[in-house]
Each structure stands twice: as C-alpha cells, then as structure tokens.
Design an enzyme around this catalytic site. Structure first.
Site, PDB file in Angstrom:
ATOM      1  N   LEU A  22      88.770  23.237  62.382  1.00  0.00           N
ATOM      2  CA  LEU A  22      89.305  23.089  63.786  1.00  0.00           C
ATOM      3  C   LEU A  22      89.183  24.758  64.294  1.00  0.00           C
ATOM      4  O   LEU A  22      89.257  24.993  65.321  1.00  0.00           O
ATOM      5  CB  LEU A  22      90.816  22.835  63.617  1.00  0.00           C
ATOM      6  CG  LEU A  22      91.030  21.233  63.460  1.00  0.00           C
ATOM      7  CD1 LEU A  22      92.342  20.940  63.125  1.00  0.00           C
ATOM      8  CD2 LEU A  22      90.047  20.454  64.304  1.00  0.00           C
ATOM      9  N   GLY A  23      89.292  25.622  63.230  1.00  0.00           N
ATOM     10  CA  GLY A  23      89.537  27.059  63.493  1.00  0.00           C
ATOM     11  C   GLY A  23      89.366  28.075  62.268  1.00  0.00           C
ATOM     12  O   GLY A  23      89.685  27.526  61.141  1.00  0.00           O
ATOM     13  N   SER A  26      90.720  35.936  60.014  1.00  0.00           N
ATOM     14  CA  SER A  26      90.741  36.539  59.000  1.00  0.00           C
ATOM     15  C   SER A  26      91.971  35.962  58.244  1.00  0.00           C
ATOM     16  O   SER A  26      92.006  36.449  56.788  1.00  0.00           O
ATOM     17  CB  SER A  26      91.615  37.815  59.537  1.00  0.00           C
ATOM     18  OG  SER A  26      92.640  37.597  60.360  1.00  0.00           O
ATOM     19  N   GLY A  28      92.122  32.618  56.980  1.00  0.00           N
ATOM     20  CA  GLY A  28      91.546  31.647  56.468  1.00  0.00           C
ATOM     21  C   GLY A  28      90.679  30.571  57.481  1.00  0.00           C
ATOM     22  O   GLY A  28      90.602  30.904  58.490  1.00  0.00           O
ATOM     23  N   ASP A 136     105.667  35.043  70.405  1.00  0.00           N
ATOM     24  CA  ASP A 136     104.012  35.067  70.888  1.00  0.00           C
ATOM     25  C   ASP A 136     103.776  33.708  71.570  1.00  0.00           C
ATOM     26  O   ASP A 136     102.903  33.002  71.214  1.00  0.00           O
ATOM     27  CB  ASP A 136     103.298  34.946  69.410  1.00  0.00           C
ATOM     28  CG  ASP A 136     102.128  35.516  69.714  1.00  0.00           C
ATOM     29  OD1 ASP A 136     101.697  36.042  70.524  1.00  0.00           O
ATOM     30  OD2 ASP A 136     101.292  35.483  68.618  1.00  0.00           O
TER      31      ASP A 136
END
Length: 469
Positions: A22-23, A26, A28, A136
């Site tokens: 899925l993505g 840095s 993992g 965020d």
C-alpha cells in the site's frame, strides 16, 4: 504515556498473508494483508528495528488509547526477528490525498468536503477531549474505508496533554498546514488542529494547500506574517464554506473556535453522511480498472515519477552552475507534505545535556522522541528551556530561518532578539530599511545553497548504490 510496546506472541508470518504493497518510505512498508484465521483484511506496517522506531512507538501508544469510529483502529504488534509488525484497520478507499492525486484537483465537491470535515471534526473532538493533539492533520492523513467512512491516521507526531499542562511548545507538524502559534513556538493546544483542518479544506477544494509552490522554510516565515489564506475562486463555493474556513484560519488562536464549537457551524450542520464519499471511491476504482487494478496503477505511476525524477536530476546537473532563486521555490508533489519534527539529541560521552523540564507527565519521553524528516527542526522549547541538538549545515540554515531574523554572517546564530537590537541600533533608518529589504534575497540565496547541497548528496548516494549492484 509509556512508549513500551506489548508484543503479541504468535508468529505474524504464519498468521498474515501479504496481499499488496500500500505504501513505503523511510519508516518501512505498509501492506494490505489477510488474517489467515479470520479472513479479515487489515493493514500491516512493517518497520525494520534498526530504524529509529520512537515515532512508531508513539503512534502505537496513542492509537491503543483511542476508541472512536473516526480514528483508525489498532489491532496489535508483533516482534519478528529484526522487524516490528504493526496491525491496523484497513482503509480500502485510500486517503483524501489519493483522491486528489488520482481524480485530480476539482474532483472533490463541497458536498464531499462537508462530509469529510464533519467526520474529521468528530475525531478531533474525541482526541481533544482525551487531551491529545494530532498535530499533522492533512488530506494524506484522512483515510477512507470502502464504504466511505472517514478515519484519522498517522499519529506519529501526536501529543498527549495532561491536566496541569494544557499546551505544548514544540515545533512539529507539516509546514504548509502548521498553525502560526506552532511556528512561533508559543504555547498551543487543540486549536492548532483546527487551523490545520482549515488548510486541509483548501487543499481538498483546490488540489494543494496554500503556499505549496513556496519552499517550506520560506513558507514558515510567511504563514505567521501573511493574512490568513482563503479559497481562490470566491464564487465557486458557498458563504457557509467560506465562513467555516475563515473561522478555522483565525490567526489569533485565542479567538479561533475549538473543534466542538465548530460542530454547530451551518456548514457542518448541512453535511451529508459520509456514504456520499463512495462516489469518489467508485470513480477511483474505474481509473484502477483501466490500468488493470490498483497495484498496477500505482506501479505505473511510480515508474513515471522515477523517470521524471531522473530527467530533473539531469537538468539540475547542467543548471547547477547557473542556478537561480526560482528553483528553490519549485516543489514536487511528493515534497509539499513532509512533516517537520525535531531531532532527538544524540547522547554524547559523559552526557550532561539538559532535557526539557516541566513537559507532560506521562508524555515526557514522547516530547524527546520525534524523528526527523527532510525539514527536521533541531531546536525545540519546553516550558521556556531550549534543547539544542548537533546540527548539520543545512539544519543550521533551518534553525536560523525559524528562530531569528536573517543576520550578517558575522553575527552568531545563537543571539536572540534582545541581543541583536543593540547591534542594529548602530545603523541609521536608511541602512536599516536597506537591510530589511535585503532579508528575502538573503534567504533565497541560503535556500538555493541548501538545495544544491541536497542534489549533490543525492547524486553521490545514487552513484554509490549503482556501483554496489
């Protein structure tokens, strides 16, 4: 808040089947996975233990305390060799950033935005009631399930507030979404999330956040000093939407509404259920079908990005000797949502360095454990005390930009405003005005030198990687 992780004992390799990536980054890799016992589809984040996992530990600590339908669910962690396996709720619709990327700017209507905003607000009200700040909020951290439900994710930079210390004083978040009080390092609370939500609404409406074409370090100067952003096309959106954004983006945080107050706003009151968002998911699925499926779509997109990056590297080689300030303002899509966190101080031999005093009682470790991104802040303040960390040259540029006005190179960067005032008192008004007008040009020059340095480092790393293949 304890950063300790309680690991489940089963072997995750035998329990889960990885279905697709899925993505990755840095931190993992995140997989779509299936629990072989229950057939439940989940998201599996695998983090190499040799990486700094403090941010991941913090995310876990926040998530395991949350129980809310608008926050992604945590299902447990496993320690597998040199890897940390974190099992999370799978959100098959992707993020709102994915929607923008796949369907393009203008694809998200006001009806869709209102539905998303209502759900995000409910998640924020829950977090703020629990004395937590997300820090965020942006389209990339708002996830969609396959039935259109909205989930807040990515709690790696969240903060826990206790009953006695109700506000934070650390520079952390994503540059373009950061509230003025966060940038200025004044005390802040959940209203900082409300500002970020307002920026996110503009992002969803227009495709990118305000100032997205400006270098992040320059944007940090501009956000506290420029008027609050508004929607570009005033006629395209309702009065209620304009007013809601204006309330979110009130620069004086004491006058900015809290998340629970905004639930009563007319823009939210008229919001439809999130099931309306399945229209966007269906459109994305049509795009995926044209590429042979979701994995193939992202694979081809990644290949095009690599080709584009390769071309831009070649251009930068030829332009490096004659570059100009315009280059420092051109950010790629992948750059504009980087998160600013502060570096954890390295412990030198005979470490006598100070730690922040008076930080949150069960979050004191949390405030020192943020990992750094490309634009990592290296100076943070806790209850009036400054923590300094070892800085590389490019980090010193960031620190200078964030903490004090641009000063001649002969003036030390450790001086505060009260110490700089006597220096500038030696000049007459004309000279002071000249130096003031020169600040922006000086900043551009500094930013350009940082950009060139990063390009050299990147090419050197790529050269060494190529030689090791």
């Amino acid at each position: 808040m304890s950063g300790k992780i309680t690991y489940l004992q089963e072997d995750p390799e035998t329990l889960f089947e990885k279905l697709e990536v899925l993505g990755e980054g840095s931190y993992g890799i995140v997989y779509k996975a299936r629990n072989k016992k229950t057939n439940q589809i989940l998201a599996l984040k695998i983090v190499p233990v040799e990486n700094d996992i403090s941010e991941v530990e913090k995310e876990i600590a926040i998530l395991k305390q949350c129980d809310n339908p608008n926050i992604v669910s945590y299902h447990g962690s496993y320690n597998k060799g040199n890897e940390l396996w974190i099992v999370l709720e799978y959100c098959g619709g992707g993020s709102m950033m994915d929607v923008l990327s796949i369907l393009g700017p203008g694809s998200i209507s006001e009806v869709h935005i209102a539905a998303v905003c209502h759900a995000v607000l409910k998640g924020l009200v829950y977090l703020h009631t629990q004395k937590k700040i997300h820090r965020d909020i942006k389209a990339g951290n708002i996830l969609l399930t396959e039935n259109g439900a909205i989930k807040l994710a990515d709690f790696g930079v969240s903060a826990q507030l206790n009953n006695t210390i109700s506000k934070r004083q650390t520079v952390i978040g994503t540059p373009y979404w950061m509230a003025p009080e966060v940038i200025q390092e004044t005390a802040y609370n959940g209203r900082a999330d409300v500002w970020s939500l307002g920026i996110t609404l503009i992002e969803m409406a227009e495709g990118k956040p305000p100032l997205h074409g400006i270098h992040p370090m320059r944007a940090i100067f501009m956000i506290p000093n420029k008027p609050s952003p508004t929607l570009s096309d005033q006629s395209k959106w309702s009065d209620e939407f304009h007013d809601f954004i204006a309330q979110c983006l009130e620069k004086d945080s004491s006058k900015r509404p809290e998340s629970k107050e905004l639930l009563k706003h007319p823009f939210i009151q008229k919001a439809k259920p999130t099931s309306v968002l399945t229209e966007l998911i269906d459109k994305m699925n049509e795009v995926f079908a044209n590429y042979g499926g979701r994995p193939e779509y992202f694979k081809q997109k990644a290949a095009k990005r690599e080709e584009s990056d390769s071309d831009s590297d070649s251009d930068s080689d030829s332009d490096e000797s004659d570059s100009n300030s315009e280059n420092s303002d051109s950010d790629s899509d992948s750059d504009y949502d980087d998160t600013i966190v502060h570096k954890k101080p390295a412990a030198p031999a005979n470490n006598n360095s100070k730690k922040g005093k008076g930080s949150d009682s069960d979050d004191s470790d949390d405030s020192d454990d943020d990992t750094d991104s490309d634009y990592g802040a290296t100076i943070v303040k806790h209850s009036g005390e400054t923590i300094r960390t070892p800085q590389s040259p490019q980090q010193q540029v960031y620190t200078s930009a964030l903490q004090q006005p641009n000063t001649p190179s002969s003036i030390g960067t450790d001086l505060d405003v009260s110490q700089l005032v006597p220096y500038y008192s030696n000049f007459d008004a004309n000279e002071l005005n000249r130096q003031l007008s020169q600040l922006e040009e000086d900043l551009e020059r500094e930013l350009e030198s940082v950009r060139l340095m990063f390009n050299k480092r990147r090419r050197a790393i790529e050269t060494v990687i190529q030689s090791k293949r």
